[in-house]
Design a protein around this motif. Structure first.
Motif, PDB file in Angstrom:
ATOM      1  N   ILE A 147       0.478  -1.398  -0.163  1.00  0.00           N
ATOM      2  CA  ILE A 147      -0.003  -0.665   0.067  1.00  0.00           C
ATOM      3  C   ILE A 147       1.281   1.166  -0.035  1.00  0.00           C
ATOM      4  CG2 ILE A 147      -1.585   1.107   1.267  1.00  0.00           C
ATOM      5  CD1 ILE A 147      -2.538  -1.312   2.340  1.00  0.00           C
ATOM      6  N   VAL A 148       0.479   2.072  -1.069  1.00  0.00           N
ATOM      7  CA  VAL A 148       1.558   3.869  -0.776  1.00  0.00           C
ATOM      8  C   VAL A 148       0.721   4.527  -0.864  1.00  0.00           C
ATOM      9  CG1 VAL A 148       3.037   4.870  -2.633  1.00  0.00           C
ATOM     10  CG2 VAL A 148       3.043   2.446  -2.200  1.00  0.00           C
ATOM     11  N   VAL A 149       0.619   6.190   0.167  1.00  0.00           N
ATOM     12  CA  VAL A 149       0.273   7.371   0.182  1.00  0.00           C
ATOM     13  C   VAL A 149       0.704   7.824  -0.600  1.00  0.00           C
ATOM     14  CG1 VAL A 149      -0.912   8.632   1.989  1.00  0.00           C
ATOM     15  CG2 VAL A 149      -1.731   5.554   2.128  1.00  0.00           C
ATOM     16  N   SER A 150       0.688   8.551  -1.665  1.00  0.00           N
ATOM     17  CA  SER A 150       1.482   9.401  -2.212  1.00  0.00           C
ATOM     18  C   SER A 150       0.576  10.597  -2.290  1.00  0.00           C
ATOM     19  CB  SER A 150       1.919   8.984  -3.515  1.00  0.00           C
ATOM     20  OG  SER A 150       2.507   9.922  -3.601  1.00  0.00           O
ATOM     21  N   ALA A 151       1.531  11.701  -2.492  1.00  0.00           N
ATOM     22  CA  ALA A 151       0.891  13.350  -2.042  1.00  0.00           C
ATOM     23  C   ALA A 151       1.712  13.767  -3.126  1.00  0.00           C
ATOM     24  CB  ALA A 151       1.049  13.738  -0.727  1.00  0.00           C
ATOM     25  N   GLY A 152       1.092  15.200  -3.470  1.00  0.00           N
ATOM     26  CA  GLY A 152       1.318  16.403  -4.179  1.00  0.00           C
ATOM     27  C   GLY A 152       1.753  17.684  -3.642  1.00  0.00           C
ATOM     28  N   ARG A 153       1.832  18.561  -4.908  1.00  0.00           N
ATOM     29  CA  ARG A 153       2.006  20.214  -4.420  1.00  0.00           C
ATOM     30  C   ARG A 153       0.469  20.224  -4.236  1.00  0.00           C
ATOM     31  NH1 ARG A 153       4.335  22.804 -10.066  1.00  0.00           N
ATOM     32  NH2 ARG A 153       2.608  20.854 -10.983  1.00  0.00           N
ATOM     33  N   GLY A 154      -1.234  19.235  -4.057  1.00  0.00           N
ATOM     34  CA  GLY A 154      -2.116  20.100  -3.420  1.00  0.00           C
ATOM     35  C   GLY A 154      -2.267  20.355  -1.998  1.00  0.00           C
ATOM     36  N   LEU A 155      -1.016  19.692  -1.169  1.00  0.00           N
ATOM     37  CA  LEU A 155      -0.706  19.312  -0.207  1.00  0.00           C
ATOM     38  C   LEU A 155      -0.125  21.257   0.681  1.00  0.00           C
ATOM     39  CD1 LEU A 155      -1.459  17.624   2.131  1.00  0.00           C
ATOM     40  CD2 LEU A 155      -1.510  16.612   0.072  1.00  0.00           C
ATOM     41  N   LYS A 156       0.206  21.722  -0.094  1.00  0.00           N
ATOM     42  CA  LYS A 156       0.443  22.884   0.051  1.00  0.00           C
ATOM     43  C   LYS A 156       1.885  23.342   0.428  1.00  0.00           C
ATOM     44  CE  LYS A 156      -4.932  25.013  -0.459  1.00  0.00           C
ATOM     45  NZ  LYS A 156      -5.392  25.369   0.269  1.00  0.00           N
ATOM     46  N   GLY A 157       2.152  22.050   0.660  1.00  0.00           N
ATOM     47  CA  GLY A 157       3.585  23.234   1.470  1.00  0.00           C
ATOM     48  C   GLY A 157       3.824  21.492   3.079  1.00  0.00           C
ATOM     49  N   PRO A 158       5.409  21.462   3.284  1.00  0.00           N
ATOM     50  CA  PRO A 158       5.553  20.353   4.175  1.00  0.00           C
ATOM     51  C   PRO A 158       5.565  19.931   5.249  1.00  0.00           C
ATOM     52  CG  PRO A 158       7.595  22.086   3.880  1.00  0.00           C
ATOM     53  CD  PRO A 158       6.747  21.972   2.845  1.00  0.00           C
ATOM     54  N   GLU A 159       4.701  20.742   5.612  1.00  0.00           N
ATOM     55  CA  GLU A 159       4.132  21.402   7.161  1.00  0.00           C
ATOM     56  C   GLU A 159       2.764  20.567   7.448  1.00  0.00           C
ATOM     57  OE1 GLU A 159       2.659  24.976   4.889  1.00  0.00           O
ATOM     58  OE2 GLU A 159       4.810  24.442   5.237  1.00  0.00           O
ATOM     59  N   ASN A 160       2.412  20.321   6.572  1.00  0.00           N
ATOM     60  CA  ASN A 160       1.220  19.979   5.823  1.00  0.00           C
ATOM     61  C   ASN A 160       0.458  18.209   5.724  1.00  0.00           C
ATOM     62  OD1 ASN A 160      -0.363  21.905   6.293  1.00  0.00           O
ATOM     63  ND2 ASN A 160      -0.613  22.606   4.160  1.00  0.00           N
ATOM     64  N   TRP A 161       2.272  17.213   6.202  1.00  0.00           N
ATOM     65  CA  TRP A 161       2.793  16.343   5.356  1.00  0.00           C
ATOM     66  C   TRP A 161       2.074  15.664   6.907  1.00  0.00           C
ATOM     67  CZ3 TRP A 161       3.475  17.314   0.741  1.00  0.00           C
ATOM     68  CH2 TRP A 161       3.620  16.383  -0.756  1.00  0.00           C
ATOM     69  N   GLY A 162       1.977  15.532   7.629  1.00  0.00           N
ATOM     70  CA  GLY A 162       2.187  14.915   9.193  1.00  0.00           C
ATOM     71  C   GLY A 162       0.464  13.959   8.451  1.00  0.00           C
ATOM     72  N   MET A 163      -0.450  14.721   8.164  1.00  0.00           N
ATOM     73  CA  MET A 163      -1.960  13.938   7.722  1.00  0.00           C
ATOM     74  C   MET A 163      -1.944  12.580   6.564  1.00  0.00           C
ATOM     75  SD  MET A 163      -4.395  16.049   5.558  1.00  0.00           S
ATOM     76  CE  MET A 163      -4.038  17.147   4.190  1.00  0.00           C
ATOM     77  N   ILE A 164      -0.783  13.105   5.894  1.00  0.00           N
ATOM     78  CA  ILE A 164      -0.447  12.067   5.215  1.00  0.00           C
ATOM     79  C   ILE A 164       0.233  10.529   6.024  1.00  0.00           C
ATOM     80  CG2 ILE A 164       1.525  11.295   2.800  1.00  0.00           C
ATOM     81  CD1 ILE A 164      -1.156  12.993   2.406  1.00  0.00           C
ATOM     82  N   GLU A 165       1.541  10.956   6.319  1.00  0.00           N
ATOM     83  CA  GLU A 165       2.030  10.389   7.341  1.00  0.00           C
ATOM     84  C   GLU A 165       0.906   8.820   8.320  1.00  0.00           C
ATOM     85  OE1 GLU A 165       5.383  12.969   8.817  1.00  0.00           O
ATOM     86  OE2 GLU A 165       6.081  11.808   7.123  1.00  0.00           O
ATOM     87  N   GLU A 166       0.297  10.183   9.187  1.00  0.00           N
ATOM     88  CA  GLU A 166      -0.724   9.144   9.970  1.00  0.00           C
ATOM     89  C   GLU A 166      -1.812   7.949   8.900  1.00  0.00           C
ATOM     90  OE1 GLU A 166      -4.129  10.680  13.225  1.00  0.00           O
ATOM     91  OE2 GLU A 166      -3.742  12.059  12.198  1.00  0.00           O
ATOM     92  N   LEU A 167      -2.291   8.962   7.866  1.00  0.00           N
ATOM     93  CA  LEU A 167      -3.010   7.841   6.506  1.00  0.00           C
ATOM     94  C   LEU A 167      -2.532   6.723   6.433  1.00  0.00           C
ATOM     95  CD1 LEU A 167      -5.636   7.032   5.741  1.00  0.00           C
ATOM     96  CD2 LEU A 167      -4.462   8.852   3.724  1.00  0.00           C
TER      97      LEU A 167
END
Length: 324
Positions: free
Chosen positions: A206-226
């Motif tokens: 399973i891979v959870v991937s994100a792009g520029r829609g996250l707007k900045g590195p400070e918002n990656w917490g929810m990606i890592e939590e998911l």
């Protein structure tokens, strides 16, 4: 005649892709009414090597010398080719992993063998021919390649075949000391540092991937939590790694890592063709994007049109409730 499979390890442990390669090689051995031999290079404990018997290996060649403590592409290829000659193996199977992509063609050259990489199905032997279905054009198409040479090398895509136990099988573990080819053993790798705190991206189911829609590195917490709740690896698009929001080791795409998980979740990624080339072998693709015209939706199995900052927290909440 026999079949040889190379089993790579990380710090003495085998990953799922190794057992998958052994399962695949065992099926090929059965097609040819022969035995399967595995070769392991480096320090792996005997009980771990014996586990390969469950997946069909009848013998394991264990190579454990000081010159081969760390992975060196040309040296490992030399050892595998020598082992194939020793065993009379005219078919060699490897996982099409990060290291396998470099090893397999070198082994093929040394054995003067026909070579297929990105295999996704067992070979067919119609009329004595040896044909293998594989991915082509960065995973956008399939091809059937026929190998007519006596020796054959096949690199299996991770997550393409599955792990299949062959039942209890007594395994003969044999120490193997290869000859040192001076030109192949010149390179020295002093140290390899592996990330041990997260799921390996190339091997992830399973891979959870994100792009520029996250707007900045400070918002990656929810990606890592998911990803943590799903037991998934995290990944990103090229613009994200180029902007140093995420490490380049997470960049998925044509110029990054190619993945083939059972589930790929793309969040805030438009779906440029370069990115799609790296994930097109995924079995199920889920896209979350607020732009209904995002190209990614054209290849998605499931799509959610919505703001990632609203959708992802709800997914996290639902997963937590499900886990109880």
């Amino acid at each position: 005649m026999s079949v040889l499979v190379y089993v790579e390890h990380a710090d003495g442990k085998f990953k799922k892709s190794v057992y998958e390669a052994v399962s695949y090689a065992k099926a090929i051995a059965e097609q040819n009414n022969t035995n399967l031999t595995a070769i392991s290079i480096g320090d792996v404990e005997e009980p771990t090597l014996a586990e390969l018997g469950k997946y069909g290996a009848s013998k394991v060649l264990s190579v454990n010398t000081s010159q081969l403590t760390n992975f060196v592409n040309q040296a490992y290829a030399s050892v595998i080719a020598e082992a194939a000659a020793k065993e009379g193996a005219n078919i060699v199977v490897l996982s099409n992993s990060f290291s396998g992509k470099g090893l397999a063609p070198r082994v093929a050259v040394k054995l003067k063998a026909g070579f297929v990489d990105g295999a996704i199905e067992l070979p067919t032997n119609d009329g004595g021919s040896f044909k293998v279905k594989k991915t082509a054009f960065s995973g956008k198409a399939f091809a059937v390649t026929e190998i007519t040479s006596e020796n054959k090398v096949v690199a299996l895509n991770p997550n393409a075949y599955g792990v299949k136990e062959a039942g209890a099988n007594d395994v003969a573990i044999e120490a193997f000391t290869p000859a040192e080819n001076a030109s192949d053993f010149n390179a020295v790798v002093k140290e390899i540092i592996r990330a041990t705190d997260k799921v390996s991206l190339p091997d992830a189911e399973i891979v959870v991937s994100a792009g520029r829609g996250l707007k900045g590195p400070e918002n990656w917490g929810m990606i890592e939590e998911l990803a943590g709740l799903l037991g998934a690896a995290t990944a990103c698009s090229k613009p994200v790694s180029d902007a140093d929001w995420r490490p380049h080791s997470e960049h998925v795409g044509q110029t990054g890592i190619t993945v083939s998980p059972n589930l790929y979740i793309a969040i805030g990624i438009s779906g440029a063709i370069q990115h799609l080339a790296g994930i097109s072998s995924s079995k199920v693709i889920v896209v979350i994007n607020k732009d209904p015209e995002a190209p990614f939706f054209k290849v998605a199995d499931y799509g959610i049109v919505g703001d990632a900052f609203e959708v992802v927290p709800k997914l996290i909440q639902a997963l937590k409730a499900h886990k109880g």
